[in-house]
Write a protein that holds these residues in place. Structure first.
Motif: not given
Length: 229
Positions: A132-146, A213-220
């Motif tokens: 769970l932690v891995c998928e949330v964090v990895m997707t958040a970072m993916f969105l930040i890069v995108i 994770g995607a929503v977190i990454g977008a917020a960041i």
């Protein structure tokens, strides 16, 4: 319809290329491509499709990315259902084609069929919490890069390279943990064909965690990257 068609075929290519490399080539005796090869395959599918269809649909190929782009103010909510359905259909079609190819081998056993899992179905035996932690964090970072790579202030024309390499890096980190999802469509497309039904029973995590994770990454990114007015 052109945008939805682009998302269908783009997601088809992502699942066929990425999961196909895992099912058909990763474990080939003495010549298998291993984790590094599979990681590159996923990155290359996104990179090639970003250049092929990015100008048509934006090349999301991933329900979590579409939702993250909406959360980041880059995509209208009204287009989310169509994009997500097209991505799912493309992923399932790719899973079916891959199954037809793989089943042509005499001793074929579907097994996990490149599905994502945790616990006893994690490649490295990682727990549900780790997954769970891995998928949330990895997707958040993916969105930040995108979001960063496609920002109008970023160097033009290089976004596909940055995004493709980011997905490669994500796989290099997380294949041992969950077999790497960060994409609910990719997870669904192969889970339907895995033996034993376990992949479908664990599929909820590979929808929930990437979306969160995607929503977190977008917020960041909105916090650190938005231009001041």
């Amino acid at each position: 319809m052109r945008q939805l068609g682009a998302e269908f075929f783009g997601t088809f290519w992502l699942v066929l290329g990425g999961c196909g490399s895992a099912v058909l080539a990763a474990g080939f005796p003495e010549l298998g491509i291993g984790f590094v090869g599979v990681s590159l395959a996923f990155g290359l599918t996104v990179l090639t499709m970003a250049y092929a269809i990015g100008h048509i649909s934006g090349c999301h190929l991933n329900p979590a990315v579409s939702i993250g782009l909406w959360a980041g103010g880059r995509f209208p909510a009204g287009q989310l259902p169509g994009y997500i359905i097209a991505q799912l259909l493309g992923a399932v079609a790719a899973g079916g084609v891959l199954y037809l190819i793989a089943s042509g081998k005499a001793d074929f056993v579907a097994g996990g069929f490149a599905s994502n899992g945790f616990g006893e179905h994690s490649p490295g035996g990682y727990t549900m919490m780790s997954a769970l932690v891995c998928e949330v964090v990895m997707t958040a970072m993916f969105l930040i890069v995108i979001l960063g790579a496609t920002d109008k202030r970023a160097p033009a024309g290089f976004a596909p390279i940055a995004i493709g390499l980011c997905l490669t890096l994500i796989h290099l980190i997380s294949i041992p943990v969950t077999n790497t999802s960060v994409n609910p469509a990719r997870s669904t497309g192969v889970a339907l064909f895995a033996d034993g039904g376990w992949a479908l029973s664990q599929l909820w995590l590979f929808w929930a965690a990437p979306i969160v994770g995607a929503v977190i990454g977008a917020a960041i990114y909105r916090f650190i990257g938005e231009e001041k007015k």
